[in-house]
Design a protein around this motif. Structure first.
Motif, short mmCIF file in Angstrom:
data_model
loop_
_atom_site.label_atom_id
_atom_site.label_comp_id
_atom_site.label_asym_id
_atom_site.label_seq_id
_atom_site.Cartn_x
_atom_site.Cartn_y
_atom_site.Cartn_z
N UNK A 59 12.27 11.36 12.02
CA UNK A 59 12.49 11.84 11.36
C UNK A 59 11.86 11.80 9.86
N UNK A 60 11.59 10.84 9.26
CA UNK A 60 11.32 10.57 8.17
C UNK A 60 9.20 11.63 8.40
N UNK A 61 9.00 11.22 9.76
CA UNK A 61 6.99 11.62 9.31
C UNK A 61 7.35 12.40 9.66
N UNK A 62 8.10 12.96 10.44
CA UNK A 62 8.71 14.55 10.62
C UNK A 62 8.85 15.23 9.62
N UNK A 63 8.76 15.15 8.30
CA UNK A 63 9.12 15.88 7.66
C UNK A 63 7.96 16.16 6.59
N UNK A 79 0.39 -1.16 0.15
CA UNK A 79 0.10 0.12 0.14
C UNK A 79 0.73 1.36 0.41
N UNK A 80 2.34 1.38 1.03
CA UNK A 80 2.52 2.34 0.59
C UNK A 80 3.37 2.41 -0.15
N UNK A 81 3.91 1.48 -1.33
CA UNK A 81 4.66 1.80 -2.05
C UNK A 81 3.66 2.10 -3.45
N UNK A 82 2.13 1.36 -3.56
CA UNK A 82 1.74 1.94 -4.60
C UNK A 82 1.19 3.30 -4.36
N UNK A 83 0.93 3.87 -3.30
CA UNK A 83 0.72 5.54 -2.93
C UNK A 83 2.24 6.48 -2.73
N UNK A 84 3.25 5.67 -3.28
CA UNK A 84 4.11 6.71 -3.38
C UNK A 84 4.69 6.97 -4.41
N UNK A 85 4.27 5.39 -5.67
CA UNK A 85 5.53 5.19 -6.80
C UNK A 85 4.40 5.25 -8.03
N UNK A 86 2.89 5.39 -8.02
CA UNK A 86 2.09 5.18 -8.80
C UNK A 86 0.56 6.29 -8.71
N UNK A 93 12.19 2.36 6.94
CA UNK A 93 11.45 2.39 7.53
C UNK A 93 10.48 1.16 7.74
N UNK A 94 10.71 0.27 6.79
CA UNK A 94 9.92 -1.01 6.83
C UNK A 94 9.89 -1.08 8.58
N UNK A 95 11.33 -1.68 8.88
CA UNK A 95 12.10 -1.79 10.09
C UNK A 95 11.57 -1.06 11.24
N UNK A 131 6.11 3.69 5.61
CA UNK A 131 6.75 3.69 5.48
C UNK A 131 6.60 4.24 3.99
N UNK A 132 5.45 4.35 3.76
CA UNK A 132 5.55 5.78 2.71
C UNK A 132 6.80 7.27 2.31
N UNK A 133 6.86 7.75 3.13
CA UNK A 133 7.68 8.43 3.87
C UNK A 133 9.23 8.42 2.96
N UNK A 134 9.49 7.00 3.08
CA UNK A 134 10.90 6.25 2.81
C UNK A 134 10.47 5.71 1.16
#
Length: 293
Positions: free
Chosen positions: A287-291, A112-119, A213-215, A176-179
């Motif tokens: 930190x990634x979630x705060x960006x 789901x995160x990959x789909x939101x991030x790159x599609x 992000x996954x970990x 995971x979306x942020x990463x």
């Protein structure tokens, strides 16, 4: 001139030592509940009664709890591990729930995160906004609707009734979306030109590069679902299905308080080890979630 410089360096060192001292005191205060927990697990019933009697039994006086037991004993550890079979049943229920949710989140959340991030697809922003709204809603808001859906699916009083809602949690998708968004599109285009298929991009590029992000999402998921209380109390009625997090608050008598301390220690240790092992990834995830985009 040298004298002033030496005084300045001396003042800086003193300031640092003072800061370290203040931080050390605050750390001891923050860790006191852990010391309290460990000490209580090695105390006998008589010592616990004298220390906790005013709280649990309603006796007069004040709680006096030492950091070290006066007469340490392993009696309560033996009682938990050898004479309390329901403890192990609940422990394995917690393991099943936690790892069932984590496996499901890894399978569903990463895609789901990959789909939101790159599609790009119609309504992408609307769907992602809905994800974020659901992430902000507490369990109490969705409790009734979740119960009705699970009851319709015949999953109440079943561990799957706890696992499935956790599998489709929106929070790991957000982390995971942020990463995944940080993976350069040029890298994906180069891989496509070399003949890589979509599933290969996901398995051999997205997951390795976005592993932090996954970990981090898996660590946060473990800490959350290892200590669930509200969901099991709402969806489970059979006590043989209860996780360990429900077993702990049920012990209030002085005669069983030592067992409660030991059970708390055993419950606390896996969460502590997972947190320490994934601390660096957690910091990256925060930190990634705060960006902001």
């Amino acid at each position: 001139m040298r004298h002033r410089k030496a005084n300045k360096i001396h003042n800086i060192r003193l300031g640092r030592k003072f800061c370290w001292l203040v931080l050390a005191v605050l750390a001891v205060i923050a860790l006191y509940p852990v010391f309290f927990l460990l000490a209580g697990s090695f105390m006998g019933n008589d010592e616990l009664s004298s220390c906790l009697g005013p709280v649990i039994s309603g006796n007069k006086g004040y709680v006096d709890f030492p950091l070290l037991p006066l007469f340490p004993t392993l009696r309560h550890y033996v009682e938990v591990f050898l004479d309390t079979p329901e403890f192990f049943v609940m422990f394995w229920n917690s393991v099943k729930i936690t790892f069932g949710v984590l496996v499901g989140q890894f399978a569903v959340g990463t895609m789901a995160a990959w789909g939101f991030a790159k599609y790009k697809f119609p309504g992408k922003r609307v769907f992602f906004l809905l994800y974020m709204i659901l992430m902000l809603m507490p369990f109490q808001v969705l409790m009734l609707s979740d119960y009705l859906v699970l009851d319709w699916m015949k999953l109440t009083d079943n561990l799957w009734g706890i696992i499935l809602p956790g599998v489709f949690s929106t929070f790991p998708v957000f982390i995971m979306y942020r990463f995944f968004t940080e993976i350069p599109d040029s890298l994906l285009e180069s891989a496509k030109l070399d003949g890589a298929r979509e599933w290969q991009l996901f398995c051999y590029l997205a997951l390795p590069i976005g592993s932090s992000g996954v970990i981090s999402s898996m660590v946060l998921g473990f800490l959350e679902y290892w200590s669930l209380i509200e969901q099991p109390m709402t969806f489970l009625k059979d006590k043989s299905l209860f996780p360990l997090s429900i077993f702990l608050p049920d012990i209030t008598a002085i005669s069983q308080s030592g067992v409660a301390f030991v059970a708390s220690v055993v419950t606390f240790l896996p969460a502590l080890l997972v947190f320490l092992g994934g601390q660096d990834y957690l910091e990256q995830g925060i930190m990634a979630g705060a960006v902001k985009e």
